[in-house]
Design an enzyme around this catalytic site. Sequence first.
Site, PDB file in Angstrom:
ATOM      1  N   ALA A   1      -1.992   2.660  -4.430  1.00 33.14           N
ATOM      2  CA  ALA A   1      -1.460   4.012  -4.638  1.00 33.14           C
ATOM      3  C   ALA A   1      -1.462   4.799  -3.336  1.00 33.14           C
ATOM      4  CB  ALA A   1      -2.259   4.711  -5.727  1.00 33.14           C
TER       5      ALA A   1
ATOM      6  N   VAL B   1       0.849  -1.177   0.000  1.00 27.41           N
ATOM      7  CA  VAL B   1       0.000   0.000   0.000  1.00 27.41           C
ATOM      8  C   VAL B   1       0.890   1.234   0.000  1.00 27.41           C
ATOM      9  CG1 VAL B   1      -1.992  -1.080   1.063  1.00 27.41           C
ATOM     10  CG2 VAL B   1      -0.239  -0.109   2.530  1.00 27.41           C
ATOM     11  N   CYS B   2       0.453   2.221  -0.762  1.00 25.17           N
ATOM     12  CA  CYS B   2       1.177   3.472  -0.882  1.00 25.17           C
ATOM     13  C   CYS B   2       2.632   3.202  -1.302  1.00 25.17           C
ATOM     14  CB  CYS B   2       1.081   4.259   0.415  1.00 25.17           C
ATOM     15  SG  CYS B   2       1.400   6.030   0.224  1.00 25.17           S
ATOM     16  N   VAL B   3       3.606   3.763  -0.604  1.00 26.40           N
ATOM     17  CA  VAL B   3       4.991   3.622  -1.035  1.00 26.40           C
ATOM     18  C   VAL B   3       5.611   2.301  -0.602  1.00 26.40           C
ATOM     19  CG1 VAL B   3       5.341   6.110  -1.116  1.00 26.40           C
ATOM     20  CG2 VAL B   3       5.878   4.868   0.978  1.00 26.40           C
TER      21      VAL B   3
ATOM     22  N   THR C   1       2.267   3.188  -7.222  1.00 25.04           N
ATOM     23  CA  THR C   1       2.625   3.664  -5.891  1.00 25.04           C
ATOM     24  C   THR C   1       2.050   5.065  -5.775  1.00 25.04           C
ATOM     25  OG1 THR C   1       4.452   4.027  -4.339  1.00 25.04           O
ATOM     26  CG2 THR C   1       4.835   4.668  -6.617  1.00 25.04           C
TER      27      THR C   1
END
Length: 334
Positions: free
Chosen positions: A174, A121-123, A141
């Site tokens: 993202a 998730v995310c970075v 990302t």
Amino acid sequence: MSPVERLIVIVLFEGVDLLDVTGPPEVFALLRHETDDASGYRVVLAAETMDPVTTSAGVRILPDVTFDDVGTGSIDTLLVPGAVEAGTETDGRRRVHALADPAIVDRVRTLAARTRRITSVCVGAHILAAAGLLDGKRATTHWSTARQLAAEHPLVQVDADPIFIREGDVWTGAGISACLDLSLALVAEDFGETVALRVARQLVMYLKRPSGQSQFSVPLEPVSTTRRVEDLRHHITRHLAEPLTVDDLAAHAHVSSRQLTRIFKEELGVTPAVYIEAARVERARAALETTDDTLDRIATTCGFGTTDTLIRAFRRRLDTTPTEYRSRFRTDRP
């Protein structure tokens, strides 16, 4: 027949983003309230030791198990959150840099070998990429670190636009809030769309935004480093209803058309045409959210000319139609 519990392991480390860790378990916990039996997920937080882990928000979290303990059995889903450090560039803007601690990368690579499904998730995608788990795969990302991911891991096909991407048994999400969308998608895959819809209602959110839906506004983020490009960006914003050809912009900037295209690619990473379309979609998006303007009027005022062109641009950039977008994201009723 005994209930089936799928083991989800969330990786913890110092400086991890808090919502990356706490968001998905909220989705998984609600599943038990929406099913007739005890089937569902068992979520555990794993870290190097059992000592408290301090998140990026300063909140401390206690691990459930160590990496050594959880690594002895099979894992259904490995969820890897992310962490960033912020810094001030020479132009005064705040930028973020995704972190990938080599020790955590090694742990993720080892745990992934025992895992049916791997998610970030995310970075957190930067950690998967450093572990070699995204090589040859399309991944996303957070938009702010997409260029970093592409530069550091050329074998990864980075797409900064969608809110999440699935490549086989590897899922990447993202922005931070997209962890909820990704989690709902996992629920839908495991237990069906109907159950996922009931969970989404409990969260007061849509069943899921389409995986290809854009993170929005990414190309319009002020990433240029020269005053000339900033002036061009503002000029485009003020004249969206006009043709805005490459020749027009080149004349405004007092450069040749070829040089203008090179400047856009070097400074913004896109061609002038792509940037202008993104700006027009952004303007149209705002109109759809806050006005009752017809599609014809929005197409005209945003520079698309025709409704068909507006619709094609929305499908290309947001994987939806203007009408569908308005029905989902309308925020005001004049």
